[in-house]
Design a protein around this motif. Structure first.
Motif, short mmCIF file in Angstrom:
data_model
loop_
_atom_site.label_atom_id
_atom_site.label_comp_id
_atom_site.label_asym_id
_atom_site.label_seq_id
_atom_site.Cartn_x
_atom_site.Cartn_y
_atom_site.Cartn_z
N UNK A 307 0.76 -1.14 -0.18
CA UNK A 307 -0.27 -0.05 -0.60
C UNK A 307 1.33 1.54 -0.09
N UNK A 308 0.41 2.20 -0.83
CA UNK A 308 1.06 3.11 -0.99
C UNK A 308 -0.15 5.06 -0.59
N UNK A 309 0.17 5.95 0.14
CA UNK A 309 -0.21 7.00 -0.62
C UNK A 309 0.13 8.19 -1.65
N UNK A 310 -0.57 8.74 -2.26
CA UNK A 310 -0.48 10.30 -3.18
C UNK A 310 0.38 11.22 -2.40
N UNK A 311 0.84 11.99 -2.88
CA UNK A 311 1.59 13.21 -2.02
C UNK A 311 0.09 14.03 -2.16
#
Ligand SMILES: Cc1ncc(COP(=O)(O)O)c(C=O)c1O
Length: 370
Positions: A307-311
């Motif tokens: 999982x990642x998150x955008x800026x």
């Protein structure tokens, strides 16, 4: 899925929560609220702490406490959460934007002076992803033009700038204790200041502007932004662990930086001289030539269970503000680029070395082989 963030509750959280239930103190009147305020503000080296129910309202409370009102202008980075602009707008003030500088992604302090006019009252320094803003030039400008400095320190619990804790450098500091923050109360926030009158105004605003001495009589409009004793109990327990949590964050960052060093097309987070970065989230920026933007890389990593998150998308690109006639033709090229090319990796307090290695391998493979 390796999550982006997970809180860690292996201290006195349950014990203190049980104490609240056993003793019947669950609202904002309970003793943990005061204890959390005193301990958190003194951890920062600040005289007063005013606990509130989240970091968004902490910003609004900070602005109110600093005397911001209709028609005032508040200078802030475009690269931040919507809460910053919303706080100003709710008080009738106008957010005025500056771009980011490309190394730390913090506000470009060289752009502030050009935005100051006779309506400017506050510079809001938002410390991004664990790295403090270069505060000396901000403080100098505030002194030169008689402005207040409010720090949004939601993402930098314990970070240092020239030996001082972020959030305790300007006139007022604002914190969030949302579940992904370095210490958490589930939802929660705090306003800190060294000025007694500012603290008093913050206390009044979070509690409906009740007048001391005459209950149910109001000369100003306040809000119910109170923190509960249950939240503060968790906060006190978390604060006991803060140094350890920061060490975990720094160790996670060190492992990522070692594993990812030299990967083509990848910009890694920095730690400038005289600063302690707490690496709230391990954030990376992809070169446009890498063939990836953040969205494409996030989808690629998600397929592998990462999982990642955008800026942040800059405030000046938000449709809600365009619809209000704000920022319509404004351009901030750094913020625009990083909004598309930046994302942050799993960085929670419970992440294992093995999980970090898996993310590193997946990233290197993607960027080396496309
Ligand atoms: C920089 C910054 N300021 C303010 C907030 C708002 O805090 P909260 O989610 O507690 O309202 C956040 C995010 O949570 C943030 O990252």
């Amino acid at each position: 899925m390796i999550p982006v963030s997970e809180p860690l509750f292996d201290g006195n959280e349950k014990k203190y929560l049980n104490q609240c239930i056993d003793e019947g103190w669950i609202s904002s009147e309970g003793p943990f609220v005061k204890e959390f305020e005193e301990k958190f503000s003194s951890y920062l080296g600040s005289r007063y702490g005013v606990a509130v129910c989240n970091g968004t309202v902490a910003l609004e409370t900070a602005l109110f406490a600093a005397g911001i009102t209709k028609g005032d202008e508040v200078i802030m980075p475009t690269f931040t959460i919507i809460s910053c602009a919303a706080a100003a707008l709710r008080l009738g003030a106008k957010p005025v934007l500056v771009d980011s500088e490309p190394e730390t992604w913090n506000m470009d302090v060289t752009q502030i002076e050009g935005k100051i006019n006779d309506r400017t009252r506050v510079i809001m320094s938002v410390h991004i992803y664990g790295h403090p803003v270069d505060m000396d030039p901000v403080i100098e400008l505030a002194e030169k033009y008689n402005l207040k400095v409010i720090e949004d320190a939601a993402e930098v619990h314990g970070a240092l700038y020239k030996g001082k804790k972020a959030g305790a450098i300007g006139d007022v500091g604002s914190f969030s204790f949302y579940a992904n923050k370095i210490i958490t109360t589930g939802e929660g926030g705090m306003v800190v200041t060294n000025d007694e009158e500012t603290a008093e105004r913050a206390r009044s605003y979070r509690n409906l502007c009740f007048k001391p001495g005459r209950r149910f009589y109001h000369t100003e409009l306040g809000e119910n932004f109170r923190m509960t004793n249950l939240q503060a109990a968790v906060g006190v327990a978390q604060l006991e662990q803060i140094d350890r949590f920061i060490e975990i964050k720094r160790a996670v960052a060190k492992k990522y930086s070692k594993g990812l060093a030299g990967t083509p097309g990848l910009k890694l987070p920095v730690e400038k001289p005289d600063v302690k970065n707490v690496y709230w989230m391990y954030a990376i920026e992809l070169a446009e030539e890498s063939g990836f933007d953040a969205g494409r890389l996030a989808a690629h990593l998600a397929e592998q269970g990462i999982a990642t998150r955008p800026f942040f998308l800059g405030l000046h690109e938000q449709p809600v503000f365009h619809n209000m006639g704000l920022f319509v033709d404004e351009r901030y090229p750094v913020a625009e680029r990083i909004a598309r090319q930046g994302l942050y990796l799993p960085s929670g307090l419970t992440i294992t070395g093995e999980q970090i290695s898996k993310v590193v391998v997946a990233l290197r493979e993607a960027l080396c082989h496309g």
